[in-house]
Design an enzyme around this catalytic site. Structure first.
Site, PDB file in Angstrom:
ATOM      1  CE1 TYR A  42      12.649  60.851  62.567  1.00 61.37           C
ATOM      2  CE2 TYR A  42      10.485  60.276  63.429  1.00 61.37           C
ATOM      3  CZ  TYR A  42      11.802  60.661  63.641  1.00 61.37           C
ATOM      4  OH  TYR A  42      12.254  60.861  64.902  1.00 61.37           O
ATOM      5  CD  GLU A  58      16.222  58.155  61.137  1.00 61.20           C
ATOM      6  OE1 GLU A  58      16.696  57.054  60.848  1.00 61.20           O
ATOM      7  OE2 GLU A  58      15.826  58.460  62.273  1.00 61.20           O
ATOM      8  CE  LYS A  76      24.343  83.038  65.532  1.00 59.73           C
ATOM      9  NZ  LYS A  76      24.609  81.617  65.292  1.00 59.73           N
ATOM     10  CB  THR A  93      23.365  79.417  62.468  1.00 59.88           C
ATOM     11  OG1 THR A  93      23.952  80.718  62.471  1.00 59.88           O
ATOM     12  CG2 THR A  93      23.913  78.606  63.622  1.00 59.88           C
ATOM     13  NE  ARG A 121      16.994  79.607  67.318  1.00 59.75           N
ATOM     14  CZ  ARG A 121      17.507  80.786  67.670  1.00 59.75           C
ATOM     15  NH1 ARG A 121      16.830  81.892  67.474  1.00 59.75           N
ATOM     16  NH2 ARG A 121      18.689  80.857  68.231  1.00 59.75           N
ATOM     17  CG  ASP A 133      31.194  78.962  63.059  1.00 53.97           C
ATOM     18  OD1 ASP A 133      30.220  79.505  62.487  1.00 53.97           O
ATOM     19  OD2 ASP A 133      31.099  78.386  64.166  1.00 53.97           O
TER      20      ASP A 133
HETATM   21  N1  DSN Z   1      24.566  82.177  70.546  1.00 56.49           N
HETATM   22  C1  DSN Z   1      25.119  82.681  69.316  1.00 56.49           C
HETATM   23  C2  DSN Z   1      25.414  84.131  69.396  1.00 56.49           C
HETATM   24  O1  DSN Z   1      24.643  84.850  70.009  1.00 56.49           O
HETATM   25  O2  DSN Z   1      26.389  84.584  68.837  1.00 56.49           O
HETATM   26  C3  DSN Z   1      26.297  81.913  68.887  1.00 56.49           C
HETATM   27  O3  DSN Z   1      26.002  80.574  68.857  1.00 56.49           O
END
Ligand code: DSN
Length: 426
Positions: free
Chosen positions: A58, A60, A233, A230, A239, A204
């Site tokens: 942990y 924090e 991707k 994120t 993730r 974003d």
């Molecule tokens: N779920 C994602 C996507 O597939 O684009 C976006 O958050």
């Protein structure tokens, strides 16, 4: 049932049922052509980092200011990840703690808005994201969401509409970027509008972070006040998510993430983010980013040549949004037949879609995963042909579809066997 899992012996001994499921998912990911634009294959190094004992701790707070002792190592891990993010993207501040994209975006609201304040974002069915102020999301019910879209004639973001809405509605926050945007995001244009109305601009870049890092898409740095992404991707990490900003907004962002929204960060994920950022700073990653775009452009041209209608006429990045109306097929049955054929896509709304989001007119496909396997641009004609055969069969009927699905599945498996997936080829 196959033999006990060779890669996870302890898991197989403790929980053979779960180990079998993991093995089945590995086989599925190895044998199929994965075309979901938000998915990828992480490296073995990223996989190993995300399965470490760092998850036992942990922590924090932030490095040097924690609420738990025993942070001698964790502080170094988090500093490493944040330093690498700053260096790779050229930003003044990076927070690597958000659990994923939606909590990261929610933290931005917490940093800059009060409930009821106005946010301007791209509408979900036009290609935006739930967290950009869409009604069913907390961001659209706790805040006043105003939404822009794309032009009917070009399929591209309507910057005139963005400016008109901004001037009329005076949002405190403007989001640019989305989840089904096949074209380059014009960060300077959005920055100009945000400055005109005194709004905070959030880029974003969840979908395109890997392309930005690899030099295959312009960077929002110097234009956006906050950059949200994120890490799993095109960036090809675990993730998770990151928020990056100018030094001016660093404190507000950090306070919003912790203690505003989250508890302890997931340190094993932070470590894996650090690994992914190291990988993304090398020359191989620049080639990967360029190849992702080259594959998407080639696949788009091959599909257009077969009569598929591409929203905006093509792509500048990693994804294609395809309106299947002209093929006489809806998105959902097409996606389900393609899945049975070993080609994994998602059904998706297209701009001005007359159908419902759960049964829309289009499919969304992308090239990050196949590029990570090394599938070359010369194979995009074959990929387009498979999609065409399956969608064409769906338009004819069930018997034709099942016959075609069987044939295509065998051909797909053959191609995939020639291009082993990172993290699975052991
Ligand atoms: N779920 C994602 C996507 O597939 O684009 C976006 O958050």
């Amino acid at each position: 049932m196959s033999s006990p899992h060779p890669h996870h012996p302890a898991l197989a001994a403790t929980d053979p049922e779960l180990a079998e499921l993991v093995g089945a998912e590995e086989r599925l990911q190895a044998e199929t052509l994965r075309l979901i634009p938000s998915e990828n294959y992480v490296s073995q190094a990223v996989l190993e980092a995300s399965g470490t004992v760092l998850q036992n701790k942990y922590s924090e707070g932030y490095p040097g200011k924690r609420y738990y002792e025993g942070q001698q190592v964790i502080d170094q891990v988090e500093r490493l990840a944040a330093d690498r993010a700053r260096e790779l993207f050229g930003v003044e501040h990076a927070n690597v703690q958000p659990y994923s994209g939606s909590p990261a975006n929610l933290a931005v609201y917490l940093a800059f808005l009060k409930p009821g304040d106005t946010v301007l974002g791209m509408s979900l069915p036009m290609g935006g994201h739930l967290t950009h102020g869409w009604g069913v999301s907390a961001t659209g019910s706790w805040f006043r969401g105003v939404q822009y879209g794309v032009r009917r004639d070009t399929g591209r973001v309507d910057l005139d509409q963005v400016r008109e809405l901004a001037l009329a509605e005076r949002p405190k926050l403007i989001f640019c970027g989305g989840t089904a945007v096949p074209r380059t995001i014009d960060f300077p244009a959005f920055a100009g509008i945000a400055q005109e109305v005194g709004a905070v601009l959030v880029a974003d870049i969840a979908h395109i972070a890997g392309l930005v890092a690899g030099g295959a898409h312009p960077s929002p740095v110097g234009h956006a006040d906050v950059i949200s992404t994120t890490t799993h991707k095109t960036l090809r990490g675990p993730r998770g998510a990151m928020l990056m900003s100018t030094a001016e907004h660093a404190k507000a962002i950090d306070r919003a993430v912790f203690p505003g929204l989250q508890g302890g960060p997931h340190n094993q994920t932070t470590a894996a983010i650090a690994v992914a950022l190291k990988e993304a700073s090398g020359p191989d990653f620049r080639k990967y980013a360029a190849d992702v775009v080259a594959n998407a452009k080639a696949l788009g041209e091959e599909l257009a040549g077969r009569g598929f209608e591409l929203v905006s006429g093509g792509t500048d990045n990693h994804l294609l949004l395809i309106d299947l109306t002209g093929k006489g097929v809806a998105g959902k049955p097409a996606a389900k037949a393609l899945d049975r054929a070993g080609i994994v896509v998602n059904y998706n709304t297209v701009p001005y879609d007359p159908r419902k989001p759960f049964d829309p007119s289009g499919i969304r496909i992308g090239t990050p995963s196949l590029t990570s396997r090394g599938v070359p641009v010369s194979a995009m004609g074959q990929v387009a042909e498979w999609i065409d055969r399956v969608v064409g069969a769906v338009a004819v009927g069930e018997a034709q579809t099942e016959a075609e699905v069987g044939k295509v599945r065998a051909e797909v498996a053959e191609l995939m066997a020639a291009w082993p997936a990172p993290g699975l080829a052991r």
